[in-house]
Write an enzyme that holds these catalytic residues in place. Structure first.
Site, PDB file in Angstrom:
ATOM      1  N   HIS B  38      48.356  34.943  37.342  1.00 14.41           N
ATOM      2  CA  HIS B  38      47.526  34.282  38.351  1.00 14.41           C
ATOM      3  C   HIS B  38      46.814  33.078  37.747  1.00 14.41           C
ATOM      4  CE1 HIS B  38      47.797  37.450  41.451  1.00 14.41           C
ATOM      5  NE2 HIS B  38      47.265  36.555  42.255  1.00 14.41           N
ATOM      6  N   LYS B 103      44.774  47.935  44.685  1.00  9.12           N
ATOM      7  CA  LYS B 103      43.819  49.015  44.918  1.00  9.12           C
ATOM      8  C   LYS B 103      42.433  48.489  44.607  1.00  9.12           C
ATOM      9  CE  LYS B 103      43.797  50.809  40.227  1.00  9.12           C
ATOM     10  NZ  LYS B 103      42.622  51.102  39.428  1.00  9.12           N
TER      11      LYS B 103
HETATM   12  S1  SF4 Z   1      45.346  55.993  37.529  1.00 12.28           S
HETATM   13 FE1  SF4 Z   1      44.022  55.412  35.820  1.00 12.28          FE
HETATM   14  S2  SF4 Z   1      45.306  54.395  34.380  1.00 12.28           S
HETATM   15 FE2  SF4 Z   1      46.390  54.420  36.330  1.00 12.28          FE
HETATM   16  S3  SF4 Z   1      45.845  52.514  37.368  1.00 12.28           S
HETATM   17 FE3  SF4 Z   1      44.378  54.033  38.018  1.00 12.28          FE
HETATM   18  S4  SF4 Z   1      42.635  53.824  36.613  1.00 12.28           S
HETATM   19 FE4  SF4 Z   1      44.405  52.788  35.671  1.00 12.28          FE
END
Ligand code: SF4
Lengths: 281, 191
Positions: B38, B103
Site C-alpha cells: 500500500h 478484519k
Molecule cells: S488469529 Fe491471531 S495470528 Fe491470526 S490474524 Fe488473528 S490475531 Fe493474527
C-alpha cells in the site's frame, strides 16, 4: 553434569514450532466447540463453526492454523547441571526457527529494524527468548508463536497501589472492549500484575500460553479470572467482533512481588489461535 | 441464512446494493495488498505515476498469505487487521476500488470515502485461515515480489465467504452486532 548437543536442541525446537503452528492446543479447540452451543448470536455461532473447521483442516493437512505464524517467542528453562555442547545455544534456537519456518511453509514476518528501513529478515529470525536457569539437568522449552493482530492490542499501565482490584478490572475490560474485533476474538487474555515494567509484560505473555480452563493456584486470583471472563463476555463483542456472548475463552492472571509504590498491570491480548507447544529434553 | 453470491468484478453501483450484516460469497479475481505494498502504491500516486494494477471495480484483500506447500494453491490466508491500511484506503476508493476484505475497525475517513464513492468493507473470519485458503484456487504474484508475502498477488477465488461489515451508507456491523448482544446479555445475566 549432563551433556546435551545443540543439534538435539535444534531438532526438538523444529518439531515444536511445527506442532504449535499446525495443531491447535486441544483445550482451545474444546472451548471453541463448546462455544458453538453457548453462543447466543447466529452470526457468532457461524464464526465459531468456521474457526473449528479451520483448526481441523490445519491439523489434517499440516498447514498453518493462521497465516500470521508470528514471531517465535520462547520460554526456556535450562537445568544448571546441563552442559550444552557443539555450539552456542542462541544460534541453535535461531537455526531451528529458520529451518522450521522454511520447511514448514510458515510465513516470515520479522523485519530487522522497526522504523527507518523495515526489511524482512527472510527467515523469521531472530527469536524472542526468555531464559531461566533452574535446578536439575533438563531443558524445558515452551514456544508460543505470536501474531501481531492481537499483540498490537496489548497494553501496559503503571498503576498506583490505590487503584486496587477495581483499577485492574476496569483496565483489562477496557482493553478488550477497545480492541473490539481487531485481535480476532474469541480472545485469550494474559494479565501480569506486579513486578517491574518489563516483568509484568513477560508474565502477561506467559499467561497467554497457560491452558484454557486452568486457574491460578491462588484462590483470590482464580476468582478474579472468573470475574474478568464474565465481564468481558458481557461486552457483546462476540466471535470476530460482530456480536455475541463468546468474546474471550479465558483470562489468565498471574502476579509477582512488586515495589511499595507501584502496581504495574500488563494485558497481553492473544487471539483464539493461542498457539503453543512444550517439550522437555 | 441467505447467502448472496457475487461474481467479481464489483462495480461501485453493485457495491451500493450490499447491506451490513449480509453474508456474501465472492467468486472471481481479487488482489492482495497490505502495509508495505500500500505504501508503494500511494508513493506512486504522490509522484503522479500510474499504479501497476487497475483498481477500478476491484476488491482488495488485506492478507499476507503463508507460503503454499506442495498440493496447495496458496498457504493459509486469513485477513489481517485493516486499520493499518486506513491512511491509504480513501485514495484507492476514490480511484474506483469497490471492496476491501479484512478484519477490524476502520477510520471514519475510510467510511466517508466508502459513502461518497460507493464501496463496501467485507469481513473474513480472523484465524480461520486454513479454511479460507480452500476458497482460493489460484495465486500469482502481480508485483513487488521482493516483499515476499506482502507482494501484491492476484487470487482466483470461488465461493469465498465474507460478511458485509460496513456498507456504503455507513451502517456498521461492528456497532450494531455487539450493541444488540450487549443489551441481551446485560438484561439476561445482569441480576
Ligand atoms: S488469529 Fe491471531 S495470528 Fe491470526 S490474524 Fe488473528 S490475531 Fe493474527
Amino acid at each position: 553434569m549432563r551433556q546435551i548437543h545443540v543439534s538435539e536442541i535444534k531438532e526438538a525446537i523444529v518439531d515444536l514450532i511445527l506442532s504449535a503452528s499446525y495443531d491447535i492446543p486441544p483445550e482451545i479447540e474444546k472451548a471453541v466447540v463448546q462455544g458453538i452451543d453457548a453462543e447466543i448470536s447466529d452470526a457468532g455461532r457461524s464464526v465459531l463453526q468456521q474457526i473449528a473447521e479451520s483448526y481441523q483442516i490445519a491439523r489434517a493437512e499440516r498447514i498453518a492454523i493462521c497465516q500470521d505464524t508470528g514471531m517465535a517467542v520462547f520460554f526456556i528453562e535450562i537445568g544448571q547441571d546441563v552442559h550444552i555442547t557443539g555450539g552456542d545455544f542462541e544460534t541453535a534456537v535461531n537455526d531451528a526457527v529458520r529451518q522450521a519456518y522454511r520447511e514448514g511453509y510458515l510465513r516470515k514476518s520479522v523485519v530487522a529494524e522497526p522504523m527507518f528501513h523495515r526489511v524482512n529478515t527472510g527467515d523469521n529470525t531472530p527469536a524472542v527468548i526468555h531464559l531461566r536457569i533452574v535446578p536439575g539437568e533438563q531443558i524445558r522449552i515452551l514456544v508460543t508463536p505470536k501474531g501481531f493482530g492481537s499483540e498490537n492490542m496489548s497494553r501496559i499501565k503503571m498503576f498506583p497501589p490505590a487503584a486496587g482490584v477495581e483499577g485492574l478490572k476496569r483496565f483489562v475490560v477496557d482493553t478488550v472492549r477497545e480492541a473490539g474485533p481487531n485481535p480476532c476474538p474469541p480472545v485469550i487474555v494474559g494479565v501480569g500484575v506486579g513486578g517491574t515494567f518489563e516483568q509484568a509484560a513477560e508474565v502477561a505473555k506467559r499467561m497467554t500460553a497457560r491452558p484454557v480452563g486452568s486457574h491460578n493456584a491462588d484462590p483470590r486470583y482464580a476468582a478474579l479470572e472468573d470475574e474478568l471472563l464474565f465481564e468481558i463476555n458481557r461486552t457483546g463483542i462476540g466471535p470476530a467482533g460482530i456480536g455475541g456472548a463468546i468474546t474471550a475463552l479465558a483470562v489468565n492472571v498471574d502476579f509477582r512481588p512488586t515495589h511499595i509504590a507501584g502496581m504495574p498491570v500488563a494485558v497481553n491480548m492473544c487471539c483464539h489461535c493461542a498457539r503453543h507447544a512444550e517439550t522437555t529434553i | 441464512m441467505i447467502i448472496r453470491k457475487i461474481q467479481l468484478p464489483l462495480t461501485q453501483e453493485q457495491a451500493r446494493t450490499l447491506r451490513a450484516g449480509e453474508t456474501v460469497c465472492l467468486t472471481g479475481a481479487i488482489y492482495t495488498d497490505r502495509d508495505a505494498a500500500h505504501k508503494r502504491l500511494i508513493e506512486l500516486l504522490d509522484q503522479g505515476k500510474d499504479l501497476p494494477i487497475d483498481i477500478k471495480d476491484q476488491v482488495i484483500y488485506y492478507v499476507g498469505p503463508a507460503p503454499a506447500s506442495p498440493g496447495h494453491a496458496v498457504g493459509s490466508a486469513g485477513p489481517t487487521t485493516s486499520y493499518r491500511m486506513d491512511a491509504y484506503a480513501p485514495r484507492l476508493i476514490e480511484l474506483g476500488l469497490s471492496g476491501m476484505i479484512g478484519k477490524g475497525k476502520r477510520d471514519q475517513s475510510v467510511i466517508d470515502a466508502m459513502k461518497k464513492y460507493g464501496a463496501v468493507y467485507f469481513g473474513a473470519v480472523g484465524g480461520a485461515a486454513a479454511l479460507i485458503s480452500r476458497s482460493i484456487i489460484k495465486s500469482e504474484v502481480v508485483c513487488y515480489e521482493d516483499l515476499g508475502s506482502e507482494a501484491i498477488h492476484r487470487f482466483e477465488i470461488r465461493d469465498f465467504p465474507v460478511v458485509v461489515l460496513i456498507d456504503s451508507e455507513g451502517n456498521n456491523l461492528y456497532e450494531t452486532g455487539p450493541a444488540a448482544c450487549r443489551a441481551l446479555l446485560q438484561s439476561e445475566k445482569g441480576e
